[in-house]
Design a protein around this motif. Structure first.
Motif, short mmCIF file in Angstrom:
data_model
loop_
_atom_site.label_atom_id
_atom_site.label_comp_id
_atom_site.label_asym_id
_atom_site.label_seq_id
_atom_site.Cartn_x
_atom_site.Cartn_y
_atom_site.Cartn_z
N GLY A 1 0.16 -0.99 0.51
CA GLY A 1 0.28 -0.11 -0.33
C GLY A 1 0.55 0.87 -0.11
N VAL A 2 2.43 1.10 0.20
CA VAL A 2 3.07 2.28 -0.14
C VAL A 2 2.55 3.04 -1.44
CG1 VAL A 2 4.94 3.15 0.00
CG2 VAL A 2 4.25 1.33 1.27
N ASN A 3 2.33 3.74 -1.82
CA ASN A 3 1.69 4.98 -2.48
C ASN A 3 3.60 4.65 -3.28
OD1 ASN A 3 3.17 7.83 -4.74
ND2 ASN A 3 0.68 7.48 -4.49
N ARG A 4 3.37 4.38 -5.03
CA ARG A 4 4.03 4.21 -5.75
C ARG A 4 5.50 5.47 -6.30
NH1 ARG A 4 4.64 0.07 -10.24
NH2 ARG A 4 2.69 0.20 -10.05
N GLY A 5 4.56 6.73 -6.44
CA GLY A 5 5.40 7.65 -6.16
C GLY A 5 6.42 7.63 -4.99
N TYR A 6 6.05 7.02 -4.04
CA TYR A 6 7.03 7.68 -3.02
C TYR A 6 8.10 6.92 -2.69
CZ TYR A 6 2.68 11.09 -1.36
OH TYR A 6 3.02 12.15 -1.09
N VAL A 7 7.68 5.89 -3.24
CA VAL A 7 8.42 4.84 -3.99
C VAL A 7 9.73 5.24 -4.68
CG1 VAL A 7 8.97 1.97 -4.01
CG2 VAL A 7 7.21 3.25 -2.67
N VAL A 8 9.39 5.20 -5.35
CA VAL A 8 10.23 5.60 -6.49
C VAL A 8 11.21 7.08 -6.02
CG1 VAL A 8 10.99 6.62 -9.06
CG2 VAL A 8 9.10 4.47 -8.59
N ALA A 9 10.75 8.05 -5.17
CA ALA A 9 11.49 9.50 -4.35
C ALA A 9 12.13 8.96 -3.73
CB ALA A 9 9.82 10.36 -4.09
N GLY A 10 11.67 8.10 -3.37
CA GLY A 10 13.04 7.32 -2.10
C GLY A 10 13.79 6.52 -3.00
N GLY A 11 13.72 6.11 -3.50
CA GLY A 11 15.24 5.43 -4.17
C GLY A 11 15.60 6.92 -4.90
N PHE A 12 15.91 7.39 -5.49
CA PHE A 12 16.00 8.51 -5.94
C PHE A 12 16.03 9.53 -4.42
CE2 PHE A 12 13.52 9.03 -9.76
CZ PHE A 12 14.73 9.19 -10.89
N ALA A 13 16.33 9.33 -3.53
CA ALA A 13 16.56 9.75 -2.31
C ALA A 13 17.84 9.00 -2.02
CB ALA A 13 15.47 9.84 -0.83
N ALA A 14 18.02 7.42 -1.88
CA ALA A 14 18.76 6.65 -2.04
C ALA A 14 20.27 6.62 -2.30
CB ALA A 14 18.16 5.40 -1.70
N MET A 15 19.74 7.21 -4.20
CA MET A 15 20.82 7.79 -4.92
C MET A 15 21.66 9.19 -4.23
SD MET A 15 19.80 6.83 -8.77
CE MET A 15 21.24 6.63 -9.29
N THR A 16 20.51 9.97 -4.18
CA THR A 16 21.19 10.94 -3.08
C THR A 16 22.01 11.15 -1.97
OG1 THR A 16 19.15 12.49 -4.15
CG2 THR A 16 20.81 13.53 -2.45
N ALA B 1 13.68 13.16 -7.07
CA ALA B 1 12.86 12.95 -6.34
C ALA B 1 11.71 13.51 -6.01
CB ALA B 1 13.91 12.30 -4.51
N ALA B 2 11.77 14.86 -5.47
CA ALA B 2 11.21 15.51 -5.54
C ALA B 2 9.38 15.70 -7.03
CB ALA B 2 11.70 16.91 -6.05
N GLY B 3 10.34 15.54 -7.87
CA GLY B 3 9.66 15.16 -8.99
C GLY B 3 8.57 13.55 -9.47
N ALA B 4 9.45 12.76 -8.48
CA ALA B 4 8.52 11.99 -8.22
C ALA B 4 7.69 11.52 -8.08
CB ALA B 4 9.62 10.39 -8.54
N ALA B 5 7.45 12.42 -6.25
CA ALA B 5 6.56 11.84 -5.71
C ALA B 5 5.43 12.49 -6.09
CB ALA B 5 7.04 12.96 -3.99
N VAL B 6 5.56 14.57 -7.25
CA VAL B 6 4.26 15.53 -7.14
C VAL B 6 4.23 14.42 -8.20
CG1 VAL B 6 4.22 17.47 -8.39
CG2 VAL B 6 5.68 16.83 -6.59
N THR B 7 4.90 14.19 -9.25
CA THR B 7 3.61 13.32 -10.68
C THR B 7 3.70 11.61 -10.64
OG1 THR B 7 6.58 12.50 -11.34
CG2 THR B 7 5.94 15.13 -12.28
N LEU B 8 3.83 11.16 -9.59
CA LEU B 8 3.46 9.77 -10.12
C LEU B 8 2.51 9.24 -8.73
CD1 LEU B 8 6.96 7.74 -10.35
CD2 LEU B 8 5.37 8.54 -12.05
#
Length: 508
Positions: free
Chosen positions: A338-353, A492-499
């Protein structure tokens, strides 16, 4: 055992994959692993090939680069072709070509023969990559199972590049250079034997005519741009490479126009309008930009700054890959819970950050920090890729699965080349700025040139130059890492907003 529904079947409760499909996935992973390994498999074999075949400087470059160029140039064509003639048929044809070319490359008696064999390997690779993902899309109709399968696919794809260089080193150390190609044969033979039994055939039932004119247009759009971007980090912004990129962009415009106006386009414009497909395509490109942009520095850092031998550097670089295989399935579980996909992808980008931020603190003797930073980057990359590929494949009609996969792969190639150009140029600019004007002219160009120059200087002067050059390179690595951190933080911010508001049901 589970069954695979026919393409376009409409079912409220998708059939769950069983032992047959998961076994088939394991068979598909073999060619995928080998195709990704072949990007780096010549890493240690090049010196032995040069001693045996005596290629000219130009031939040596083509031996190394022709595979990637042909692969990138034909991805879109092969993805669309697979949708028309059948993905399994194209996969098995590509496997036969890949195996035959591997045999020819292993026993090549001239540089020209080896270049030709590597070109055919690229053609085979271009058929295998989109076909494997398209078949995953058709075999795994349950969203949760498909997400896990794509996570494994992403981990194998990322890990194969690192594994290729290590296997190359081990094989060349114990056998002759042709052995790096012979390892492809057992896997391709197994695929040819088991593929017809385990893999379902699927195709677009109404494909329309194949647009042959789009094939050269797509290659003319892709190849000059990738060539220019890959040469800029080492050669600088030479007019030749700028013109090459400009020519590619011109053909890209013609290709896009052809797709928008043609009766049966290679890439249907409606595909890009799928809910979630274009954001997935763009974010996947950014992730590839960050990953490849960091990789060119990490490899040089291990060898030229820390002084590791090529094989030792490759073995050390495998360590971060241990955790890569877990990143995709773990993120798939998060989305399933149930975790929102946009936040999961944003988390992946946060890990890359976070990974880039670690690399921004490197010194000239920071082995473990470099490995941990690279590992965090790679895990973030796999988490992102697995979710974006799943999103893109779900938003694309199943009859266009091959085309959708090929677009994602082409975007990855573009992103990787762009990352090498942008982050590589930043690192080079910092290096040249930090090198003192009193240093020899050649040494101010790159760390590799500094190492070569130092070898011809008296011991004290050579050691001093190396210390200065290694520090300058590390400063450049830090600068590129800071730039990379900014890019992926914005992503990460873009993923959270768009996805976060995109909810995609499987297209039929």
């Amino acid at each position: 055992m589970g069954t695979t529904p026919s393409v376009g079947a409409d079912s409220a409760a998708p059939a769950r994959a069983g032992r047959r499909e998961w076994t088939a996935l394991g068979v598909l992973m073999l060619p995928l692993l080998l195709v990704s390994m072949d990007v780096s498999v010549l890493y240690f074999a090049t010196p032995a090939i040069s001693a045996d075949l005596h290629p000219s400087g130009t031939q040596q470059l083509w031996i190394y680069d022709i595979y990637g160029f042909v692969l990138a140039g034909l991805l879109m064509t092969m993805g669309s072709l697979g949708d028309r003639i059948g993905r399994r048929k194209l996969l098995l044809t590509g496997a036969a070509a890949f195996g035959g070319a591997s045999l020819l490359a292993a026993y090549a008696d001239s540089a020209g023969t080896l270049i030709a064999a590597r070109a055919v390997l690229g053609i085979g690779g271009a058929t295998l990559m989109p076909s494997t993902m398209a078949l995953v899309r058709t075999m795994f109709t349950d969203p949760g199972q498909r997400a896990k399968a794509i996570g494994l696919w992403s981990g194998v794809m990322t890990g194969g590049i690192a594994l290729g260089s290590v296997m190359s080193g081990l094989l060349v150390e114990h056998f002759w250079w042709g052995s790096v190609f012979l390892v492809n044969l057992p896997a391709m033979t197994l695929l040819l034997l088991l593929g017809p039994v385990l893999l379902p055939e699927s195709r677009d039932p109404n494909p329309g005519r194949f647009d042959w004119l789009s094939v050269p247009l797509s290659m003319a759009a892709v190849l000059p741009v990738i060539y220019g971007l890959k040469e800029i980090p080492s050669e600088g912004w030479h007019p030749l490479y700028v013109v090459s990129i400009a020519v590619g962009l011109l053909f890209a415009a013609l290709f896009v126009r052809r797709q928008r106006t043609g009766a049966s386009p290679l890439i249907p414009p409606a595909l890009l309008k799928g809910h979630g497909f274009t954001p997935a395509l763009v974010l996947n490109l950014i992730a590839a930009l960050a990953m490849m942009g960091s990789a060119i520095f990490t490899t040089q850092y291990l060898q030229s700054v820390l002084g590791k031998s090529p094989l030792a550097a490759a073995l050390w670089s495998l360590l971060p890959s241990v955790f890569i295989g877990f990143a995709g399935p773990v993120t798939a579980q998060l989305v399933q819970r149930g975790v929102n996909r946009g936040y999961v992808v944003a988390g992946g980008f946060a890990a890359m950050t976070a990974g880039f931020s670690m690399l921004a603190f490197l010194g000239t003797d920071s082995l473990w920090l470099a490995l941990v930073g690279a590992g965090v980057l790679a895990c973030g990359m796999v988490a992102i890729t697995s979710q974006l590929v799943d999103l893109a494949m779900r938003s694309a009609p199943v009859e266009r699965a091959g085309t959708a996969s090929s677009l994602l792969e082409t975007g990855t190639e573009f992103g990787g080349a762009l990352g090498m150009a942008v982050l590589g140029s930043i690192g080079t600019a910092v290096y040249r700025h930090e090198m003192p004007a009193s240093a020899p002219a050649g040494a101010r160009e790159s760390l590799g040139d500094a190492l070569a120059t130092a070898a011809h200087l008296p011991a004290g002067a050579g050691a001093s130059l190396l210390t200065t050059a290694r520090q300058a390179f590390t400063d450049g690595f830090q600068g590129a890492a800071i730039a990379g951190a900014v890019v992926v933080a914005l992503a990460a911010a873009g993923a959270a907003v768009t996805l976060r508001r995109i909810e995609v049901r499987d297209e039929k």
